[in-house]
Design an enzyme around this catalytic site. Structure first.
Site, mmCIF file in Angstrom:
data_model
loop_
_atom_site.group_PDB
_atom_site.id
_atom_site.type_symbol
_atom_site.label_atom_id
_atom_site.label_comp_id
_atom_site.label_asym_id
_atom_site.label_seq_id
_atom_site.Cartn_x
_atom_site.Cartn_y
_atom_site.Cartn_z
ATOM 1 C CG ASN A 71 -2.049 -0.967 1.122
ATOM 2 O OD1 ASN A 71 -2.613 -1.153 0.054
ATOM 3 N ND2 ASN A 71 -2.383 -1.606 2.229
ATOM 4 C CG HIS A 72 1.661 3.836 -2.913
ATOM 5 N ND1 HIS A 72 2.705 4.581 -3.407
ATOM 6 C CD2 HIS A 72 1.714 2.643 -3.544
ATOM 7 C CE1 HIS A 72 3.358 3.874 -4.313
ATOM 8 N NE2 HIS A 72 2.779 2.692 -4.418
ATOM 9 N N PRO A 73 0.915 5.514 1.074
ATOM 10 C CG PRO A 73 2.467 7.230 1.473
ATOM 11 C CD PRO A 73 2.227 6.012 0.634
#
Length: 204
Positions: A71-73
């Site tokens: 996942n990305h932030p």
């Protein structure tokens, strides 16, 4: 003809780091495997990508499978990895190790005797139970029960491989822990017997 052995087979084009590979394992062309444990007899076919995963024994992983698609932030002002891979961009900064620790906290677990179909994707934190099947192209966003067959996007149950009682008996039998010679001795039965007949013979 290829001959697998107790030493893992890693294709020269594959990239492996920080990982533990069991006996009779195989990592095929152009795979990238990092921070992963791959159990005995498991294999990953061409173009697989695995990060931070615990994979059991006898896992059959088809080509182009992605395990732990990170996942990305989404809570930050930007999704871009310059915020956590910062030293790639500026020499006076460091990588954001807390962010990577957060990602590692969402490890993927894959059980024994599993099949991950071509192009399937396992999202962070999911567990795929023993004996389960993930259909080609499926995106697994929730845990998969042992001996369940799932497919679609997002993945959902299609049917059970075996009924619950039979699945429980196979998990108790745990044939995946047998030694190499015992597997060879039982090879004809693995090939010819029904699931029920195999249990009746080997549970004793």
């Amino acid at each position: 003809m290829k001959q697998l052995s107790e030493s893992p087979f890693i294709h020269p084009t594959a990239e492996v780091s920080g990982s533990t590979l069991g006996r009779y394992t195989e990592i095929a062309e152009r795979c990238r495997v990092h921070e992963t444990t791959l159990g005995d007899y498991s294999y990953i076919m061409q173009d697989g990508g695995v990060w931070c995963a615990e994979i059991g024994k006898f896992s059959n992983i088809a080509a182009s499978v992605r395990i732990n698609a990170t996942n990305h932030p989404t809570w930050r002002p930007t999704l871009h990895h310059f915020t956590y891979r910062s030293s790639d961009y500026w020499p006076d900064t460091r990588h954001d190790e807390e962010f990577f620790d957060w990602r590692r906290g969402n490890k993927v677990t894959v059980g024994h005797d599993t099949w991950l179909g071509h192009g399937s994707i396992l999202l962070p934190g999911v567990t795929v139970g023993d004996g389960a099947v993930v259909g080609a192209g499926a995106v697994v966003s929730k845990d998969v029960a042992p001996y369940m067959i799932v497919g679609c996007v997002p993945a959902k149950p299609i049917r059970e491989r075996f009924d619950r009682r039979t699945a429980e008996r196979y998990q108790a039998l745990a044939w995946w822990d047998w030694d190499h010679l015992r597997l060879r001795t039982a090879l004809d039965d693995f090939r010819a017997m029904t699931a029920e007949a195999f249990l009746e013979k080997y549970e004793a």
